[in-house]
Design an enzyme around this catalytic site. Sequence first.
Site, PDB file in Angstrom:
ATOM      1  N   CYS A 128       0.828  -1.219   0.000  1.00  0.00           N
ATOM      2  CA  CYS A 128       0.000   0.000   0.000  1.00  0.00           C
ATOM      3  C   CYS A 128       0.859   1.266   0.000  1.00  0.00           C
ATOM      4  O   CYS A 128       0.439   2.297  -0.522  1.00  0.00           O
ATOM      5  CB  CYS A 128      -1.001  -0.007   1.142  1.00  0.00           C
ATOM      6  SG  CYS A 128      -0.288  -0.259   2.761  1.00  0.00           S
ATOM      7  N   HIS A 166      -1.114   1.508   7.506  1.00  0.00           N
ATOM      8  CA  HIS A 166      -1.739   1.371   6.196  1.00  0.00           C
ATOM      9  C   HIS A 166      -1.662   2.722   5.477  1.00  0.00           C
ATOM     10  O   HIS A 166      -1.752   3.768   6.111  1.00  0.00           O
ATOM     11  CB  HIS A 166      -3.198   0.930   6.359  1.00  0.00           C
ATOM     12  CG  HIS A 166      -3.898   0.728   5.047  1.00  0.00           C
ATOM     13  ND1 HIS A 166      -3.426  -0.137   4.078  1.00  0.00           N
ATOM     14  CD2 HIS A 166      -5.024   1.285   4.539  1.00  0.00           C
ATOM     15  CE1 HIS A 166      -4.248  -0.102   3.032  1.00  0.00           C
ATOM     16  NE2 HIS A 166      -5.216   0.755   3.287  1.00  0.00           N
TER      17      HIS A 166
END
Length: 359
Positions: free
Chosen positions: A42, A314
């Site tokens: 990510c 994230h």
Amino acid sequence: MRLDPLSMVYKVKVRLKHSHSIIWLFKRGRGLTGLKNLGNTCYMNSIIQCLNNTAILVTYFCNGQYLEHVNRSHSTRGAIAEELAAVVRALWSGQYRFIATKDLRNEVGKHQRTFRGSEQQDSHEFLTILMDWLHLDLQFSIKPPLKESLGASERAWHEYTRSRESLVLRLFYGQIRSTVRCTVCAASSATYDSFSNLSLELPPHAARCTLADCLKLYLNGETIPGWNCPTCKEKRDAVKKLDISRLPPVLVIHFKRFYLDAKDYMCNAYRKRQTYIDFPLEGLDMGQLALNCPANGYDLYAVSNHYGSMEGGHYTAYCKSSVYGKWYKYDDHLVTEISPSEVKSSAAYILFYTSCDRT
Ligand SMILES: [Zn+2]
């Protein structure tokens, strides 16, 4: 000969209006394509989506102009630029809801071990290295300017570029002047460094601050004890001051949210500052801080966000579509529209500002 750092940018903008391939691009392509997570990728996906919303770079890759510049004389042999171009073209083809960037990731992993595995990495580190690779991969020679006619900043710039430029350099790279001044005799010496993003400290112990606070903190003078003054020929206290001597058309700003905890120094524990930073979505004025600020300032068009901690985090990207004029959230394979009021959050990690569309 004086070089206009924007001449190439404008050339690409003109192509945007007339090129058939671009009309095709806007008709069929939407640029609202997700990126599959290949195992903690990510951080990479977030950066690719921010670059994929840099309008001039997208045009350059999609109309094939980059092919004239692919340079194989460096260690990456043009392959990083070619793989990124393939990804950007796929993202704008309008054919997929999401794609996987395996080839780009393999190529990146060949040249930097840390990006090879499936562990979470720092999107800022990835962006900084990627920019240098893209500059080398897309480098072309220019006629060197006459040295005598240049000022100190321009001379340092041309020593840095060594008469080789790229669209990436012209879009994203700026220059910082660092001046050290003796507090006794006021003698000073200046050095120049180029940057592809400004990396800003946050004010310590503040729950909220503004981008202006961070910029002020960055450019404020700091005292250096025991500087060898060339005039006094003695160790003196000196003040070191930074100035932005050259602002790029696309200004990328990174917030140093991660820091080594002094209490846990022995175990290398990184902590994250969750500070909420207020920043303008439109009209960022750098006039007070830089010597060559674009008259109309900068507009925000992309943000790389980080959620969670250093170990278990994230990344997403918020990007403003140059086609639709709306903001979208790119969360790996998912792309959803968001309202402009959601763009500012305490997850904001890297900001992408452009002055190219302001006229
Ligand atoms: Zn001195």
